[in-house]
Motif scaffolding. Structure first.
Motif, PDB file in Angstrom:
ATOM      1  N   ILE A   1       0.870  -1.164   0.000  1.00 29.12           N
ATOM      2  CA  ILE A   1       0.000   0.000   0.000  1.00 29.12           C
ATOM      3  C   ILE A   1       0.912   1.221   0.000  1.00 29.12           C
ATOM      4  CG2 ILE A   1      -1.739   1.295   1.294  1.00 29.12           C
ATOM      5  CD1 ILE A   1      -2.934  -1.242   0.432  1.00 29.12           C
ATOM      6  N   GLY A   2       0.604   2.245  -0.787  1.00 26.21           N
ATOM      7  CA  GLY A   2       1.401   3.464  -0.751  1.00 26.21           C
ATOM      8  C   GLY A   2       2.865   3.217  -1.054  1.00 26.21           C
ATOM      9  N   LYS A   3       3.725   3.697  -0.175  1.00 29.77           N
ATOM     10  CA  LYS A   3       5.172   3.614  -0.377  1.00 29.77           C
ATOM     11  C   LYS A   3       5.821   2.695   0.641  1.00 29.77           C
ATOM     12  CE  LYS A   3       7.591   5.845  -2.599  1.00 29.77           C
ATOM     13  NZ  LYS A   3       8.249   5.577  -3.896  1.00 29.77           N
ATOM     14  N   VAL A   4       6.837   1.969   0.192  1.00 28.10           N
ATOM     15  CA  VAL A   4       7.621   1.082   1.040  1.00 28.10           C
ATOM     16  C   VAL A   4       8.976   1.727   1.277  1.00 28.10           C
ATOM     17  CG1 VAL A   4       8.636  -1.206   1.280  1.00 28.10           C
ATOM     18  CG2 VAL A   4       6.416  -0.934   0.154  1.00 28.10           C
ATOM     19  N   GLY A   5       9.267   2.055   2.525  1.00 27.54           N
ATOM     20  CA  GLY A   5      10.504   2.752   2.865  1.00 27.54           C
ATOM     21  C   GLY A   5      11.632   1.801   3.212  1.00 27.54           C
TER      22      GLY A   5
END
Length: 448
Positions: free
Chosen positions: A407-411
């Protein structure tokens, strides 16, 4: 622990960083040229097989470059393309760049340090750098442009020598250090952590150009915007921008779980693609595309009363024909990528006879990046970080993105030893609210 790492983790002042030696090598997520044929005949091209974390030599700086100690980075789909060596091995990009001569020769190596996002601290500056100093906290734009090209001065993304840093150049952001041009630097938002700051520039900047900039769709108040992959790295920022700009956001997702997370971003209309026969990710045939388009169009009009003024498409082959069909008469399809394939097919009657436009968009120029980051500084945009991995597990993070399990961004934490570091404006962070800053954080997504 080398002296520079120790100084950085002790929050040493700029004068100490300036006299502390940088190491001769550093840890980085990288590919090896010897592996480019490893996936020949393989169906599941698992990026964990090709991405390596290990030491690489420290490169020298060109006069217009800085050395950034990367505190955190994030995964973008271009790292997946790099790691499966498609559509061509990125070593071909490095060889082509090296042929331009000068300091570009350094980029042609038997290894490729990948990653097109990053946030960190400047520890060295080239002799030609004027506006940045050792100790400055920065976010890195992925737009690697040549300021000696005439086209660059009209729009940085139009230059023939414009490249995606960490994809078409070496020494990218998924590493403890990175070499970047001074023109890529943006001040880090003081209220964000390192990992939050590292997940904004590529995706948020790209979405800003696609939707808000005059170079893109030039969205206006009241526009209805259809967003494919609305919980992805790009889509989740697009939803926020449409809402902020007085538009109506229609998000398309692939599961009820993703739909629930999309509601936290305030998306106006949410459509589950599986309910329309689009659950396999494949490209619909011409007749099927029209049938699916009519079904989707009815659902959109039932919710909004109109067809989409703008269609935001980075999915590509699986959705592009539908995008052209669904856009309103006189509407715009804006595209920046093709995660499901580059060969797009569509029925041209619906484009020319209804006076629609298709706009190709790539990255964001320096002004667009600064304008976009200003929205984060004012609390109008918030990071879409959902999961954080250490650099040692960066290949696992890339696999998650490869499988669309995120979901969204993976840091990715690089030099930062833990999450939550890097904030220098606690008052602003408190005013915006920690919960609002990270609406997608710690979502229960599978790893690997």
């Amino acid at each position: 622990m080398d002296p520079m790492t120790e100084a950085l983790l002790d929050d040493a002042p700029a004068e100490v960083l300036a006299r502390t030696p940088v190491p001769d090598e550093y840890s980085a997520l990288h590919l090896r040229a010897e592996d480019v044929d490893m996936f020949t005949g393989v169906t599941d091209k698992d990026v964990r097989a090709s991405l390596r974390v290990g030491p690489v030599p420290m490169p020298e700086l060109a006069p217009d470059e800085v050395l950034v100690a990367v505190m955190a980075s994030s995964i973008n789909y271009n790292t997946v393309w790099s790691a499966i060596f498609e559509p061509v091995p990125t070593f071909a990009f490095l060889e082509r760049f090296a042929r331009t001569g000068g300091h570009a020769i350094r980029h042609d190596r038997p290894y490729h340090v990948v990653g097109s996002d990053g946030a960190g601290i400047i520890v060295r500056v080239g002799t030609g750098v004027r506006r940045w100093r050792v100790g400055d906290r920065v976010v890195i734009s992925p737009a690697y442009v040549d300021d000696q090209e005439a086209a660059t001065h009209g729009d940085g993304m139009l230059g023939a020598e414009q490249r995606a840093w960490g994809f078409e150049t070496n020494f990218g952001g998924l590493a403890c250090y990175s070499v970047v041009r001074a023109s890529q630097l943006i001040p880090k938002p003081a209220h964000l952590t390192w990992e939050e700051s590292a997940c904004v520039s590529l995706c948020a900047g790209t979405a800003y150009r696609m939707l808000v900039s005059r170079q893109g769709a030039a969205m206006k108040q009241g526009d209805t915007v259809l967003i494919w992959g609305a919980t992805g790295g790009l889509g989740a920022y697009a939803v926020q921008m449409v809402r902020n700009g007085g538009g109506v956001a229609i998000g398309v997702v692939g599961s009820a779980r993703k739909a629930e997370h999309l509601r936290t971003l305030g998306c106006d209309v949410i459509l589950d693609r599986s309910e329309f026969g689009l659950d396999d990710g494949g490209e619909p045939g011409p007749d099927q595309s029209i049938r699916l388009g009519k079904s989707l169009g009815r659902a959109i009009r039932a919710e909004t009363g109109c067809d989409p003024d703008i269609v935001f498409d980075y999915v590509g082959q699986a959705t592009f024909g539908l995008s052209v069909f669904l856009a309103a008469r006189g509407g715009t399809v804006v595209t920046c990528g093709s995660s499901t394939g580059y060969q797009h097919r569509f029925d041209n009657r619906y484009l020319w006879m209804n006076l629609k436009r298709v706009i190709g968009s790539h990255g964001a120029n320096a002004r667009e990046q600064w304008e976009c980051l200003r929205l984060f500084e004012r609390g109008h945009l918030v990071p879409t970080l959902s999961r954080v991995y250490p650099l040692t597990k960066a290949a696992e993070a890339a696999r998650l993105v490869q499988n669309n399990g995120h979901i969204g961004k993976v840091g990715v934490l690089c030099m930062a030893p833990t999450t939550g570091l890097g904030v220098t404006d606690d008052r602003l962070r408190e005013r915006i609210g920690p919960g609002r800053l990270n609406p997608l954080l710690d979502t229960p997504v599978p790893v690997g």
